[in-house]
Design a protein around this motif. Structure first.
Motif, short mmCIF file in Angstrom:
data_model
loop_
_atom_site.label_atom_id
_atom_site.label_comp_id
_atom_site.label_asym_id
_atom_site.label_seq_id
_atom_site.Cartn_x
_atom_site.Cartn_y
_atom_site.Cartn_z
N ASN A 191 0.83 -1.21 0.00
CA ASN A 191 0.00 0.00 0.00
C ASN A 191 0.86 1.26 0.00
O ASN A 191 0.58 2.23 -0.72
CB ASN A 191 -0.92 0.01 1.22
CG ASN A 191 -2.03 -1.02 1.14
OD1 ASN A 191 -2.36 -1.53 0.07
ND2 ASN A 191 -2.62 -1.34 2.28
N SER A 192 1.91 1.25 0.82
CA SER A 192 2.78 2.43 0.88
C SER A 192 3.52 2.65 -0.43
O SER A 192 3.71 3.79 -0.87
CB SER A 192 3.76 2.30 2.05
OG SER A 192 4.75 1.32 1.81
N HIS B 51 -1.03 3.03 6.45
CA HIS B 51 -1.07 2.28 5.20
C HIS B 51 -1.73 0.91 5.34
O HIS B 51 -1.36 -0.04 4.62
CB HIS B 51 0.36 2.10 4.67
CG HIS B 51 1.03 3.39 4.31
ND1 HIS B 51 0.69 4.15 3.22
CD2 HIS B 51 2.02 4.08 4.95
CE1 HIS B 51 1.43 5.23 3.17
NE2 HIS B 51 2.25 5.22 4.21
N ALA C 96 -6.01 0.68 2.36
CA ALA C 96 -6.26 0.58 0.93
C ALA C 96 -4.95 0.74 0.15
O ALA C 96 -4.03 1.40 0.61
CB ALA C 96 -7.26 1.65 0.49
N PRO C 97 -4.91 0.13 -1.04
CA PRO C 97 -5.98 -0.64 -1.68
C PRO C 97 -6.17 -2.05 -1.12
O PRO C 97 -7.15 -2.71 -1.45
CB PRO C 97 -5.56 -0.70 -3.14
CG PRO C 97 -4.07 -0.59 -3.10
CD PRO C 97 -3.75 0.32 -1.94
#
Length: 313
Positions: A36-37, A281, A284-285
């Motif tokens: 995510n990050s 983080h 999402a996603p």
């Protein structure tokens, strides 16, 4: 094990560097936060999760809704090594078999989240083998001769044991610098032959070398023996010190997804920068964990931060 999607060929170097992590199933939340990050920081390309054991959580059923250009692969790793001792070998596996067209690899421990833009990371990797300094002082201060002798016996070279000690939680290597990975693996194999158990962090019988964190210690030797350019970011680049804007590394246990902060704050312990970064983080996603778990942990973190006015994101 499985491949969820494959990228199209591209000449964009930011999409031709593969990001990967190695984890056991109970680290799946960390791998999700890492991905995510990366996506938030502009990552587009292939993300590989090398997993030991059976997949769990999001790794069993990749959620839909990933941005265009992001592709995830889940790959089984051998059981004959602890994952910490498999980083160089798996990176070579990516170069040679999994992604033979890639221009480079970026390894991140699954307790890391990314703060720099993906393009900044790629630009650094393309120019030099990239690592970050550890929070601890050099581990060879009292045994430099033993470290140098081991290196000479393995390679015929005696490195200069100066400079910072790097942490093995992140390493970025361009294809043209892959000799770094081969040398790292060579030094690891030499330690195995001298009694270090590749499945754990212990020596069989008497410890024959002055190494404790063998994957990290051999990496420190490698970057001093290699003839490729090397960049070592300061300890702030892993959030071990204030002022960093590269990555945030949640070393020590319990990990953020298992850590409860309010009891620690009540005991006078501060909330770490890496904990704050991780919880930014987890939604999402890819949901790193069920919604109720995220909700409970975030309330706990918020309460702890109220008691810890000096914590900083």
């Amino acid at each position: 094990m499985s491949a969820f999607a494959f990228p199209n060929d591209t000449d964009d170097p930011a999409q031709n560097v593969v990001a990967f992590t190695l984890c056991e199933p109970h680290y799946y939340a960390g791998a999700a936060a890492l991905l995510n990050s990366l996506i938030v920081r502009g990552f587009r390309g292939t993300f590989i999760v090398g997993i030991k054991g059976e997949p769990a959580g999001w790794l069993t059923n990749l959620p839909t809704g990933l941005p265009a250009g992001v592709f995830v692969r889940v790959v089984s790793t051998p059981n004959d090594r602890h994952l910490a001792n498999n980083k160089a070998l798996f990176a070579l596996h990516i170069f040679d078999e999994l992604e033979p067209a890639c221009k480079g690899v970026a390894y991140f421990d699954p307790d890391i989240v990314v703060k720099a833009t993906w393009r900044e990371i790629v630009e650094r990797i393309v120019s030099a083998c990239s690592v970050c300094a550890d929070e601890n002082t050099t581990s060879w201060a009292e045994n430099a001769d033993e470290w140098s002798l081991f290196a000479f016996e393995c390679t015929g070279q005696s490195p200069s044991m100066n400079g910072p000690s790097c942490n093995s939680g992140f390493i970025g290597v361009a294809r043209e610098h892959r000799a770094v990975l081969s040398l790292w693996e060579e030094l690891l194999l030499a330690c195995f032959k001298r009694g270090f158990d590749p499945k754990s962090f212990v020596w069989h019988g008497q410890r024959s070398l002055p190494f404790y964190f063998v994957d990290q210690d051999t990496l420190n030797l490698t970057i001093r023996l290699t003839d490729v350019p090397v960049w070592i970011g300061g300890p702030e680049t892993m959030d071990f010190e204030p002022g960093g804007n590269w990555i945030s590394h949640a070393i020590c246990t319990p990990k953020p997804w298992d850590r409860w902060y309010l009891p620690r704050a009540l005991a006078g312990r501060k909330v770490r920068r890496c904990d704050i970064a991780f919880w930014q983080h987890v939604t999402a996603p890819i949901p790193a964990m069920p919604r109720i778990s995220r909700w409970c942990h975030r309330i706990d973190l918020a309460c702890a931060r109220l008691l810890d006015r000096n914590s900083s994101p």
